[in-house]
Write a protein that holds these residues in place. Structure first.
Motif, PDB file in Angstrom:
ATOM      1  N   LEU A  88       0.881  -1.245  -0.098  1.00  0.00           N
ATOM      2  CA  LEU A  88       0.035   0.034   0.124  1.00  0.00           C
ATOM      3  C   LEU A  88       0.885   1.296   0.007  1.00  0.00           C
ATOM      4  O   LEU A  88       0.525   2.309  -0.802  1.00  0.00           O
ATOM      5  N   ALA A  89       1.947   1.296   0.789  1.00  0.00           N
ATOM      6  CA  ALA A  89       2.801   2.360   0.694  1.00  0.00           C
ATOM      7  C   ALA A  89       3.489   2.512  -0.723  1.00  0.00           C
ATOM      8  O   ALA A  89       3.624   3.691  -1.005  1.00  0.00           O
ATOM      9  N   VAL A  90       3.698   1.520  -1.459  1.00  0.00           N
ATOM     10  CA  VAL A  90       4.295   1.672  -2.669  1.00  0.00           C
ATOM     11  C   VAL A  90       3.356   2.404  -3.656  1.00  0.00           C
ATOM     12  O   VAL A  90       3.455   3.112  -4.438  1.00  0.00           O
ATOM     13  N   PHE A  91       1.972   1.859  -3.342  1.00  0.00           N
ATOM     14  CA  PHE A  91       0.898   2.121  -4.466  1.00  0.00           C
ATOM     15  C   PHE A  91       0.707   3.863  -4.296  1.00  0.00           C
ATOM     16  O   PHE A  91       0.408   4.573  -5.106  1.00  0.00           O
ATOM     17  N   VAL A  92       0.880   4.091  -2.737  1.00  0.00           N
ATOM     18  CA  VAL A  92       0.446   5.675  -2.562  1.00  0.00           C
ATOM     19  C   VAL A  92       1.691   6.406  -3.259  1.00  0.00           C
ATOM     20  O   VAL A  92       1.201   7.534  -3.771  1.00  0.00           O
ATOM     21  N   VAL A  93       2.900   5.952  -3.091  1.00  0.00           N
ATOM     22  CA  VAL A  93       3.925   6.630  -3.506  1.00  0.00           C
ATOM     23  C   VAL A  93       3.764   6.767  -5.300  1.00  0.00           C
ATOM     24  O   VAL A  93       3.973   7.804  -5.843  1.00  0.00           O
ATOM     25  N   LEU A  94       3.476   5.715  -5.997  1.00  0.00           N
ATOM     26  CA  LEU A  94       3.076   5.804  -7.503  1.00  0.00           C
ATOM     27  C   LEU A  94       2.144   6.702  -7.541  1.00  0.00           C
ATOM     28  O   LEU A  94       2.181   7.278  -8.689  1.00  0.00           O
ATOM     29  N   LEU A  95       0.924   6.897  -6.919  1.00  0.00           N
ATOM     30  CA  LEU A  95      -0.409   7.634  -6.987  1.00  0.00           C
ATOM     31  C   LEU A  95       0.339   8.946  -6.838  1.00  0.00           C
ATOM     32  O   LEU A  95      -0.271   9.714  -7.968  1.00  0.00           O
ATOM     33  N   PHE A  96       1.355   9.417  -6.277  1.00  0.00           N
ATOM     34  CA  PHE A  96       1.704  10.818  -6.216  1.00  0.00           C
ATOM     35  C   PHE A  96       2.852  11.405  -6.926  1.00  0.00           C
ATOM     36  O   PHE A  96       2.690  12.227  -7.557  1.00  0.00           O
ATOM     37  N   LEU A  97       3.828  10.395  -7.226  1.00  0.00           N
ATOM     38  CA  LEU A  97       4.901  10.548  -8.078  1.00  0.00           C
ATOM     39  C   LEU A  97       4.652  10.558  -9.428  1.00  0.00           C
ATOM     40  O   LEU A  97       5.294  10.886 -10.469  1.00  0.00           O
ATOM     41  N   LYS A  98       3.455   9.628  -9.708  1.00  0.00           N
ATOM     42  CA  LYS A  98       3.253   9.262 -11.202  1.00  0.00           C
ATOM     43  C   LYS A  98       4.514   8.863 -12.031  1.00  0.00           C
ATOM     44  O   LYS A  98       4.517   9.316 -13.462  1.00  0.00           O
ATOM     45  N   ASN A  99       5.486   8.075 -11.572  1.00  0.00           N
ATOM     46  CA  ASN A  99       6.439   7.847 -12.350  1.00  0.00           C
ATOM     47  C   ASN A  99       6.946   6.452 -11.659  1.00  0.00           C
ATOM     48  O   ASN A  99       7.364   6.383 -10.832  1.00  0.00           O
ATOM     49  N   TRP A 100       7.135   5.359 -12.614  1.00  0.00           N
ATOM     50  CA  TRP A 100       7.362   4.070 -12.184  1.00  0.00           C
ATOM     51  C   TRP A 100       8.990   3.874 -11.633  1.00  0.00           C
ATOM     52  O   TRP A 100       9.178   3.211 -10.795  1.00  0.00           O
ATOM     53  N   ARG A 101       9.761   4.785 -12.405  1.00  0.00           N
ATOM     54  CA  ARG A 101      11.094   4.631 -12.007  1.00  0.00           C
ATOM     55  C   ARG A 101      11.368   5.226 -10.709  1.00  0.00           C
ATOM     56  O   ARG A 101      11.942   4.661  -9.601  1.00  0.00           O
ATOM     57  N   ALA A 102      10.663   6.495 -10.406  1.00  0.00           N
ATOM     58  CA  ALA A 102      10.896   6.941  -9.037  1.00  0.00           C
ATOM     59  C   ALA A 102      10.204   6.089  -7.993  1.00  0.00           C
ATOM     60  O   ALA A 102      10.701   6.072  -6.998  1.00  0.00           O
ATOM     61  N   THR A 103       9.061   5.580  -8.329  1.00  0.00           N
ATOM     62  CA  THR A 103       8.529   4.582  -7.219  1.00  0.00           C
ATOM     63  C   THR A 103       9.181   3.632  -7.000  1.00  0.00           C
ATOM     64  O   THR A 103       9.279   3.116  -6.087  1.00  0.00           O
ATOM     65  N   LEU A 104       9.897   2.912  -8.016  1.00  0.00           N
ATOM     66  CA  LEU A 104      10.700   1.673  -7.741  1.00  0.00           C
ATOM     67  C   LEU A 104      11.831   2.111  -6.938  1.00  0.00           C
ATOM     68  O   LEU A 104      12.180   1.365  -6.070  1.00  0.00           O
ATOM     69  N   ILE A 105      12.440   3.281  -7.021  1.00  0.00           N
ATOM     70  CA  ILE A 105      13.860   3.516  -6.352  1.00  0.00           C
ATOM     71  C   ILE A 105      13.138   3.980  -4.962  1.00  0.00           C
ATOM     72  O   ILE A 105      13.950   3.508  -3.944  1.00  0.00           O
ATOM     73  N   SER A 106      12.137   4.560  -4.661  1.00  0.00           N
ATOM     74  CA  SER A 106      11.639   4.784  -3.350  1.00  0.00           C
ATOM     75  C   SER A 106      11.033   3.208  -2.535  1.00  0.00           C
ATOM     76  O   SER A 106      11.365   3.225  -1.329  1.00  0.00           O
ATOM     77  N   ALA A 107      10.602   2.447  -3.618  1.00  0.00           N
ATOM     78  CA  ALA A 107      10.098   1.302  -2.854  1.00  0.00           C
ATOM     79  C   ALA A 107      11.276   0.487  -2.486  1.00  0.00           C
ATOM     80  O   ALA A 107      11.204  -0.376  -1.492  1.00  0.00           O
ATOM     81  N   ILE A 108      12.418   0.433  -3.119  1.00  0.00           N
ATOM     82  CA  ILE A 108      13.565  -0.387  -2.884  1.00  0.00           C
ATOM     83  C   ILE A 108      14.068  -0.140  -1.174  1.00  0.00           C
ATOM     84  O   ILE A 108      14.469  -0.982  -0.679  1.00  0.00           O
ATOM     85  N   ALA A 109      13.564   1.163  -0.785  1.00  0.00           N
ATOM     86  CA  ALA A 109      14.176   1.660   0.390  1.00  0.00           C
ATOM     87  C   ALA A 109      13.341   0.755   1.470  1.00  0.00           C
ATOM     88  O   ALA A 109      13.991   0.437   2.583  1.00  0.00           O
ATOM     89  N   LEU A 110      12.311   0.108   1.368  1.00  0.00           N
ATOM     90  CA  LEU A 110      11.440  -0.713   2.114  1.00  0.00           C
ATOM     91  C   LEU A 110      12.512  -2.087   2.409  1.00  0.00           C
ATOM     92  O   LEU A 110      12.641  -2.056   3.681  1.00  0.00           O
ATOM     93  N   PRO A 111      12.601  -2.851   1.391  1.00  0.00           N
ATOM     94  CA  PRO A 111      13.330  -4.103   1.937  1.00  0.00           C
ATOM     95  C   PRO A 111      14.623  -3.769   2.466  1.00  0.00           C
ATOM     96  O   PRO A 111      15.299  -4.502   3.417  1.00  0.00           O
ATOM     97  N   LEU A 112      15.341  -2.881   1.916  1.00  0.00           N
ATOM     98  CA  LEU A 112      16.703  -2.457   2.424  1.00  0.00           C
ATOM     99  C   LEU A 112      16.800  -1.876   3.549  1.00  0.00           C
ATOM    100  O   LEU A 112      18.005  -1.993   4.318  1.00  0.00           O
ATOM    101  N   SER A 113      15.846  -1.457   4.293  1.00  0.00           N
ATOM    102  CA  SER A 113      16.128  -0.908   5.558  1.00  0.00           C
ATOM    103  C   SER A 113      15.363  -1.829   6.420  1.00  0.00           C
ATOM    104  O   SER A 113      15.820  -1.882   7.631  1.00  0.00           O
ATOM    105  N   ALA A 114      14.178  -2.512   6.004  1.00  0.00           N
ATOM    106  CA  ALA A 114      13.366  -3.618   6.993  1.00  0.00           C
ATOM    107  C   ALA A 114      14.413  -4.742   7.078  1.00  0.00           C
ATOM    108  O   ALA A 114      14.551  -5.337   8.346  1.00  0.00           O
ATOM    109  N   ILE A 115      14.843  -5.543   6.358  1.00  0.00           N
ATOM    110  CA  ILE A 115      15.553  -6.534   6.341  1.00  0.00           C
ATOM    111  C   ILE A 115      17.001  -6.693   7.189  1.00  0.00           C
ATOM    112  O   ILE A 115      17.001  -7.353   8.014  1.00  0.00           O
ATOM    113  N   PRO A 116      17.824  -5.748   6.900  1.00  0.00           N
ATOM    114  CA  PRO A 116      19.067  -5.597   7.706  1.00  0.00           C
ATOM    115  C   PRO A 116      18.757  -5.417   9.342  1.00  0.00           C
ATOM    116  O   PRO A 116      19.415  -5.573  10.041  1.00  0.00           O
TER     117      PRO A 116
END
Length: 496
Positions: free
Chosen positions: A342-370
């Motif tokens: 849902l967080a990634v979907f909201v980011v896509l909804l406001f940024l309206k750019n799949w590349r920017a959304t993907l870059i932002s979304a990568i922060a989730l696993p890179l922050s949570a898993i470590p």
């Protein structure tokens, strides 16, 4: 030093560093214990003293008060509670939370050793133990066997089932409920005692002196030594009944001539009922820090082996708290995944750019898993509190990356290349991103240092959020600008 610019110019080191962090975090996630609640450690010591036949009043004046006076002066002792019954004195010493449990128990032992000479000579050695404040049994089983008596089934549980479970990884202890212990009862006939001129006390003293196994020294055999033992234990009821008893007149009679020797079971002092019927049950407890799920898996495997080896005994599970613990674990994982999507979907909804959304979304696993790697180092577990922290932090983890990527997109709209825009935008927004993260850390970290038992619960909440947010800051300063520099396309950034 501008870490973002360094990361953009040298992309390999940060990528390799986060690859290793993710790998370590994933390994830690698979090895972290799964529990319902965080493990807590309350410094409590118990002193138990047994004196057969002593009245409660005697135990209180001669034993309990001496122990209370001795432990009252221990540094950190906060509350002392004593319970006195026939022949038994139990004193519970609760210490302040800042006192380590091992130190509390050792100080209590030292205090009891100092007054050992002041206690009555007839008592058994005082027992000092730590009191673990943990959850209850994780599983309870019932044992039934139509071909066994109650005491035989109880002995089977004690000698076979409990022995098989004890020592397995994570199994703390196994307690039997209900059933009865085997007891050899000697019923002396008063008429026969009078006729032979011997008392019951004299018979008991002779049995105690003869019906035992004792060491009898050593002897040399060749170049070695052999141990000699005096075996007085009859071993069977018939042998015990044939024990010779000396009479005051100098004659001897057999024990069976003075009464009956009965192979029976002692009077039950506890009972267990399942569906209204008497049963022999046993409970399995996990050791401190062990995973409830892992202990349940090991215990179920042992029980399955026992069912195959002893088909005449039926072992039925009647209670299982691990089912709910694992259900909470799966529910928390699903909630975490749903929140991330849902967080990634909201980011896509406001940024309206799949590349920017993907870059932002990568922060989730890179922050949570470590974060799981740090949780393992801190001795945390996967429980309701730690998962609550990660779920709460899900939206926070992408905040820094969104701020970075939005500012980079703004610089790209100004006509700069993604490479130059990433360097300048990251440098421009860096202080604000760091300040935002430090503010979140400053809010949640103090929660971890609450006093008392609530602090032991919320330390996993506050530190888990703080660690995850700090990893998100590292991602925002090192990975997000670097990916934007090489992955963003100026042609896809539309003017506002």
């Amino acid at each position: 030093m501008n870490f973002s610019a360094w990361s953009i110019r040298n992309p390999i080191p940060p990528l390799l560093a986060f690859f290793l962090l993710v790998l370590l975090g994933w390994q830690s996630f698979n090895t972290l214990p799964i529990t319902k609640f965080p493990n807590i450690d309350v410094p409590i010591a118990a002193v138990t003293v047994v004196q057969s036949g002593a009245a409660p009043a005697e135990m209180e004046t001669q034993v309990t008060k001496e122990i209370e006076d001795a432990v009252a002066g221990i540094t950190g002792a906060k509350r002392i509670t004593s319970t006195v019954t026939d022949g038994l004195s139990t004193t519970i010493i609760e210490f302040r939370m800042e006192v380590p449990t091992d130190k509390a128990v050792q100080d209590t032992k030292d205090a009891i050793d100092r007054i050992r000479g002041d206690l009555p000579a007839g008592i058994e050695a005082p027992i000092v133990t730590r009191v673990d404040v943990e959850n209850g049994a994780i599983m309870t089983f019932r044992a039934t066997a139509p071909g066994m008596t109650l005491e035989e089934l109880s002995w089977f549980v004690d000698d076979t089932v409990i022995r098989a479970l004890q020592g397995k990884p994570g199994v703390g202890r196994v307690d039997r409920m209900g059933g009865a212990e085997r007891e050899i009862r000697i019923e002396l006939d008063p008429v026969k005692l009078d006729s032979f001129g011997v008392t019951a006390q004299a018979v008991s003293a002779q049995l105690s002196a003869t019906n035992t196994n004792l060491g009898a020294g050593k002897f040399e055999l060749g170049t070695g030594e052999q141990v000699i033992r005096t075996l007085g234990d009859g071993g069977t009821v018939a042998t015990l009944a044939d024990t010779t008893i000396a009479l005051p007149s100098g004659q001897f009679v057999k024990l069976s001539d003075l009464g009956q020797v009965i192979d029976d079971f002692e009077k039950p002092r506890s009972f267990a009922r399942v569906d209204g019927e008497a049963a022999v049950a046993f409970q399995i407890f996990r050791s401190k820090g062990a995973s409830e799920v892992s202990v349940a898996e090991v215990s179920n495997a042992v029980i399955d082996d026992l069912r195959k080896a002893y088909p005449e005994v039926t072992l039925t599970k009647i209670d299982d708290t691990v089912f709910y613990t694992y259900g909470n674990y799966e529910s928390a994982l699903n909630t975490l995944i749903e929140g991330s999507l849902l967080a990634v979907f909201v980011v896509l909804l406001f940024l309206k750019n799949w590349r920017a959304t993907l870059i932002s979304a990568i922060a989730l696993p890179l922050s949570a898993i470590p974060t799981f790697y740090l949780m393992e180092l801190l001795g945390f577990s996967l429980n309701l509190v730690s998962f609550l922290a990660l779920t709460l932090a899900t939206g926070i983890l992408v905040d820094d990356a969104i701020v970075e990527i939005e500012n980079i997109a703004r610089h790209i709209r100004m006509g700069k290349t993604p490479y130059r825009a990433a360097i300048e935008a990251a440098d421009e927004i860096g202080l604000a991103v760091i300040a935002t993260t430090c503010t979140i850390v400053a809010v949640f970290v103090p929660v971890s240092f609450m006093p008392g038992i609530p602090g032991q619960y919320f330390i996993q909440f506050g530190l888990t959020v703080a660690v995850a947010v700090l990893f998100s800051l590292m991602v925002a300063r090192l990975i997000t600008p670097m990916m934007a520099a090489y992955f963003m396309r100026a042609t896809e950034i539309t003017l506002p």
